[in-house]
Scaffold this motif. Structure first.
Motif, PDB file in Angstrom:
ATOM      1  N   GLU A  57      33.396 -46.581  16.539  1.00 53.43           N
ATOM      2  CA  GLU A  57      34.280 -45.535  16.022  1.00 53.43           C
ATOM      3  C   GLU A  57      33.878 -45.138  14.608  1.00 53.43           C
ATOM      4  N   ASP A  97      29.849 -32.348  22.124  1.00 51.66           N
ATOM      5  CA  ASP A  97      30.120 -30.907  22.102  1.00 51.66           C
ATOM      6  C   ASP A  97      29.621 -30.243  23.379  1.00 51.66           C
ATOM      7  N   GLU A 124      32.843 -43.563  26.834  1.00 48.63           N
ATOM      8  CA  GLU A 124      33.632 -42.571  26.129  1.00 48.63           C
ATOM      9  C   GLU A 124      32.819 -41.780  25.114  1.00 48.63           C
ATOM     10  N   GLU A 125      31.535 -42.143  24.929  1.00 48.53           N
ATOM     11  CA  GLU A 125      30.669 -41.321  24.094  1.00 48.53           C
ATOM     12  C   GLU A 125      30.693 -39.875  24.576  1.00 48.53           C
ATOM     13  N   ARG A 133      33.146 -38.213  25.696  1.00 49.91           N
ATOM     14  CA  ARG A 133      34.367 -37.506  25.283  1.00 49.91           C
ATOM     15  C   ARG A 133      34.200 -36.842  23.927  1.00 49.91           C
ATOM     16  N   TYR A 134      33.289 -37.372  23.116  1.00 53.85           N
ATOM     17  CA  TYR A 134      33.118 -36.843  21.763  1.00 53.85           C
ATOM     18  C   TYR A 134      31.922 -35.898  21.666  1.00 53.85           C
ATOM     19  N   ARG A 187      30.965 -42.843  14.946  1.00 52.78           N
ATOM     20  CA  ARG A 187      31.437 -41.535  15.394  1.00 52.78           C
ATOM     21  C   ARG A 187      32.046 -40.745  14.237  1.00 52.78           C
ATOM     22  N   LYS A 227      30.891 -37.148  12.729  1.00 45.87           N
ATOM     23  CA  LYS A 227      31.802 -36.008  12.617  1.00 45.87           C
ATOM     24  C   LYS A 227      31.779 -35.440  11.206  1.00 45.87           C
TER      25      LYS A 227
END
Length: 415
Positions: free
Chosen positions: A187, A279, A273-274, A276-277, A190, A194
């Protein structure tokens, strides 16, 4: 992870056909590939049409008698069922057939254990294995104690089966804590991505569709390419430089498969879940596989389960050369047909990714006063600067930027 002696097991595949279609045949074909990947030799197969799976023995008593004869004729050492067995089914089949009993879930867990390389991957696999075995100690113990190695003994292996349920629960608890630490680190990464403003594209799709080949072709990542199922297990992320000199991050994820064990999905959730983030999702499809439509449905279902079903996608039909498509690459209805193994269509795919990732971008001219230097610095880092001019009243910046940034700094826009 405990190393066990490799045993060339001779297995018979069995399935129950409950809908009268050819789905059971296709699923058994895939189970055979999984068995081969795990190092077993398939010496027979059997499908029983039934309205429902037998709650006690998976297949009916008549088929069990046939299976006994087939085991004797083929010198089989075990059977693999195409569905996940309960401890009751596993124990009853063990008693009836007097051989090693495995199911699809155990087989996939075994392959994952053999392919896990990173510390996180090993934790995730062991956690899934222990949860699976904790609920099946009665039926699984005898079956795995029959042989000193082989399918189902990789990873935690037999040593963990000697534990009682209390020790297994304690081990699961420790693994969950370790996994939480890894998830916090993921996280953090991530969050840094971002803040950097880097776009992320994720390669998704059925196992062996060619995701690693595409990542290697686009980024020279050097990821293992293998025709075996689940040849790469750990997620890899590499920088992809686009024609406009901007970079995005390209992530290769673990392949999906039909009847992917729920325990694995839960254990690998932080990795999966990578997507999900991201683009953009690049769904890679093995166009040469006659079951590619069913594989696409499995991918869609898995993405939906992960909460990533609404992320923009590019669908890439890989291995189109094996279908004798001419010419390659081809674009149809926004989807690409190419051959990554022959490096055909890679440049065109990179251009398509760039267009899709930056679809929300537009050119804009800002006049930013020197007192707002932080805004100019932000745009120079996050946008593609087409021209820049230092004037008495501020910095005139002509940029290709995201529409969100245009809205954010609308007060500085001059055209």
């Amino acid at each position: 992870m405990i190393s066990m002696d490799e045993i060339k097991e001779r297995v018979i595949l069995i399935a129950v056909d409950t809908d009268g279609s050819d789905q059971a045949e296709r699923s058994l074909d895939e189970l055979g590939e999984l068995a081969k990947t795990a190092g077993a030799e398939v010496v027979g197969r059997m499908i029983q049409p039934r309205e429902n799976i037998h709650p006690g023995t998976y297949i009916g008593k008549g088929k069990i008698l046939e299976l006994k004869e087939l085991l004797w004729e083929t010198h089989g050492t075990g059977i693999i069922c195409d569905d996940e067995l309960t401890s009751v089914q596993m124990g009853n089949l063990e008693a009836e057939l007097d051989c090693k009993i495995m199911d699809r879930t155990l087989l996939i867990l075994d392959i994952f254990a053999a392919r896990a390389v990173s510390g996180e991957g090993k934790i995730q696999v062991e956690l899934a294995q222990l949860k699976y075995r904790a609920s099946r100690l009665a039926g699984l113990g005898k079956s795995l104690s029959r042989l000193g190695g082989g399918i189902g003994t990789r990873g935690p292996g037999e040593k963990k089966l000697e534990m009682d349920r209390r020790l297994i629960r304690e081990r699961i608890s420790r693994l969950k804590k370790e996994l939480k630490d890894v998830e916090r680190h993921r996280e953090l990464i991530r969050g840094q991505r971002k803040q950097s403003g880097l776009k992320v594209a994720a390669l998704v799709g059925y196992t062996s569709a060619g995701k690693s080949s595409i990542e290697n072709a686009l980024t020279q990542a050097g990821v293992l390419e293998d025709a075996m199922l689940f040849s790469t297990l750990d997620t890899t992320t590499r920088a992809l430089t686009l024609d406009n000199t901007q970079e995005i991050l390209l992530t290769d994820t673990v392949g999906f498969i039909n009847k992917l064990p729920h325990g694995l999905v839960k254990a690998f959730r932080s990795t999966l879940e990578e997507v999900r983030y991201a683009d953009l999702l690049i769904q890679v499809v093995d166009f040469s596989d006659e079951n590619y439509r069913q594989q696409m449905q499995v991918t869609a279902d898995t993405l939906k389960e992960l909460g990533a079903g609404d992320i923009p996608q590019i669908i890439v039909y890989n291995k189109a050369d094996k279908c004798e498509m001419e010419p390659l690459p081809q674009k149809r209805q926004g989807n690409w047909y190419l051959a990554a193994g022959l490096n055909i269509g890679i440049r065109e795919l990179a251009e398509a990714v760039e267009q899709k990732v930056y679809a929300d971008n537009a050119e804009c001219v800002f006049l930013i006063p020197y007192s707002a230097g932080n805004v100019a610095s932000y745009l120079m880092e996050q946008a593609q600067i087409l021209s820049r001019e230092y004037r008495e009243d501020g910095i005139l910046i002509h940029a290709d930027c995201h529409r969100q940034d245009m809205d954010r700094y609308r007060e500085y826009i001059v055209s």
